[in-house]
Design a protein around this motif. Structure first.
Motif, short mmCIF file in Angstrom:
data_model
loop_
_atom_site.label_atom_id
_atom_site.label_comp_id
_atom_site.label_asym_id
_atom_site.label_seq_id
_atom_site.Cartn_x
_atom_site.Cartn_y
_atom_site.Cartn_z
N THR A 14 37.59 48.36 39.91
CA THR A 14 38.23 49.25 40.89
C THR A 14 39.10 48.46 41.86
N PHE A 15 38.66 47.26 42.17
CA PHE A 15 39.35 46.44 43.18
C PHE A 15 39.70 45.06 42.62
N PRO A 16 40.54 45.03 41.56
CA PRO A 16 40.80 43.73 40.92
C PRO A 16 41.46 42.72 41.85
N SER A 17 42.38 43.17 42.69
CA SER A 17 43.09 42.22 43.56
C SER A 17 42.15 41.65 44.61
N LEU A 18 41.37 42.53 45.26
CA LEU A 18 40.42 42.07 46.29
C LEU A 18 39.35 41.16 45.69
N HIS A 19 38.93 41.50 44.47
CA HIS A 19 37.91 40.71 43.81
C HIS A 19 38.41 39.30 43.53
N ALA A 20 39.60 39.21 42.98
CA ALA A 20 40.17 37.89 42.66
C ALA A 20 40.49 37.12 43.95
N TRP A 21 40.99 37.85 44.94
CA TRP A 21 41.27 37.19 46.24
C TRP A 21 39.99 36.62 46.83
N GLY A 22 38.90 37.36 46.74
CA GLY A 22 37.62 36.91 47.29
C GLY A 22 37.20 35.58 46.69
N ASP A 23 37.35 35.45 45.36
CA ASP A 23 37.01 34.18 44.70
C ASP A 23 37.90 33.05 45.21
N ARG A 24 39.19 33.35 45.33
CA ARG A 24 40.12 32.32 45.83
C ARG A 24 39.77 31.93 47.26
N PHE A 25 39.50 32.95 48.09
CA PHE A 25 39.21 32.70 49.50
C PHE A 25 37.98 31.80 49.66
N LEU A 26 36.93 32.12 48.93
CA LEU A 26 35.68 31.35 49.07
C LEU A 26 35.82 29.93 48.55
N ASN A 27 36.87 29.68 47.79
CA ASN A 27 37.09 28.32 47.28
C ASN A 27 38.09 27.51 48.09
N VAL A 28 38.62 28.09 49.13
CA VAL A 28 39.46 27.32 50.05
C VAL A 28 38.53 26.32 50.75
#
Lengths: 220, 220
Positions: A179-193
């Motif tokens: 349902t939220f592919p962009s937010l989901h992928a962003w979340g993974d990127r964010f947590l890996n900063v």
């Protein structure tokens, strides 16, 4: 201007925003953990109006309210800007930050900490509706700030780390990857900063604390 | 950047803030009055998320949320600054603006438009408590902005013009000159600033409109 201190508390995503912003800028600071059940004289002196964390102390001068602190940090230390330079883009980032606070965070807080049954269901629906709007805004971008983390990323930074615990507490799946592919992928990127990764409360302890907050607020 | 337009509506203090800011800066603009019972396609296009006024259009680019519009105006047209230059002073102005919105306006709106009896009484008490805090903040100053009108003056500019009508509608005296001497004197000064004086809705018409809004919201 003197030393930088942050008054925060372990479970508050609002305080982490401030720490993330300082880390992003490479500013050294001292973190002071507040027990909100027994607020320190320093906190009461620094934020007499709201008596809340976070407070930023810059050479003894206190600044309260997390979004206002982020603006202060961005205006005081120019390196690695959080907000874009263009007034229109700045307005957009502030608009979405306000939306995320007023619509996303307010509704999930009601759902998780202040309601049960029907009322909780309504708050969850409101939250999911707001999340859809945020998903649309993010579509096609690496970060809300564009190619790297910016103001809005820090403001919604609670989503990938706190939301899974909210889900667990309420027995719900909210941030569904379909349902939220962009937010989901962003979340993974964010947590890996790197500076985010190094400054997150451990999930197991956080879950215990948040569960206790819920119990306390609902008198359970 | 092109033409400046403001989408507002007759009774909204939020829209007047934007007009006041533009007048303060000497920026020419076109005002477009919205009927909120029959919103225009332009408004729905410009603010699809909230569908609310005010919206500032600058060369076709829309900006929504009145405080964010004020920041945009201040960043775009540098003459006659609304916010101070010092980051700490800017943070203070933003802090009090947020306080005035979240505590003063929110409680008086509940009292006037969304409640009766006990609930109204509680909202009025909350409002008066917040107003006391604002009174303390203003003490000793000509304007919230110092010697002349600034960001915070525009944000709380509804107090001297709208509040007397709220009082009339609810049969209450709220901004008492003995209890709130600084706010009372500031209100007189504010209403006599030339660009404010020339851009205020006539009280008689405003009272009719606000009374109708109350009736509508309370289903009377």
């Amino acid at each position: 201007m003197g030393e930088v201190k942050v008054l925060g508390t372990f479970a508050s995503p609002f305080a982490y925003r401030v720490e993330w912003a300082l880390l992003h800028k490479g500013i050294k600071y001292e973190y002071i953990d507040e027990d909100l059940k027994n607020k320190s004289p320093l906190l009461l002196k620094c934020n007499p109006v709201h008596k809340k964390v976070p407070v930023l102390l810059h050479g003894e001068k206190p600044i309260a309210e997390s979004l206002i602190i982020l603006e202060y940090i961005d205006e005081t230390w120019k390196e690695n800007p959080l907000l874009p330079q263009d007034p229109l883009e700045r307005a957009k980032a502030r608009f979405w930050a306000k939306f995320a606070e007023d619509k996303c965070f307010a509704s999930i807080r009601t759902a998780v900490f202040r309601s049960e049954g029907k009322e909780q269901k309504a708050a969850v629906e409101e939250f999911l509706e707001a999340l859809k709007t945020l998903e649309e805004e993010l579509k096609g971008k690496e970060f809300f700030g564009g190619e790297s983390v910016g103001f809005l990323d820090l403001v919604v930074g609670w989503i990938p780390h706190w939301l899974p615990l909210f889900e667990e507490m309420c027995g719900l799946k909210l941030l569904d990857a379909n349902t939220f592919p962009s937010l989901h992928a962003w979340g993974d990127r964010f947590l890996n900063v790197p500076f985010i990764k190094e400054k997150l409360p451990p999930s197991d302890k956080l879950l215990v604390r948040l569960t206790n907050v819920r119990k306390g607020l609902l008198n359970k």
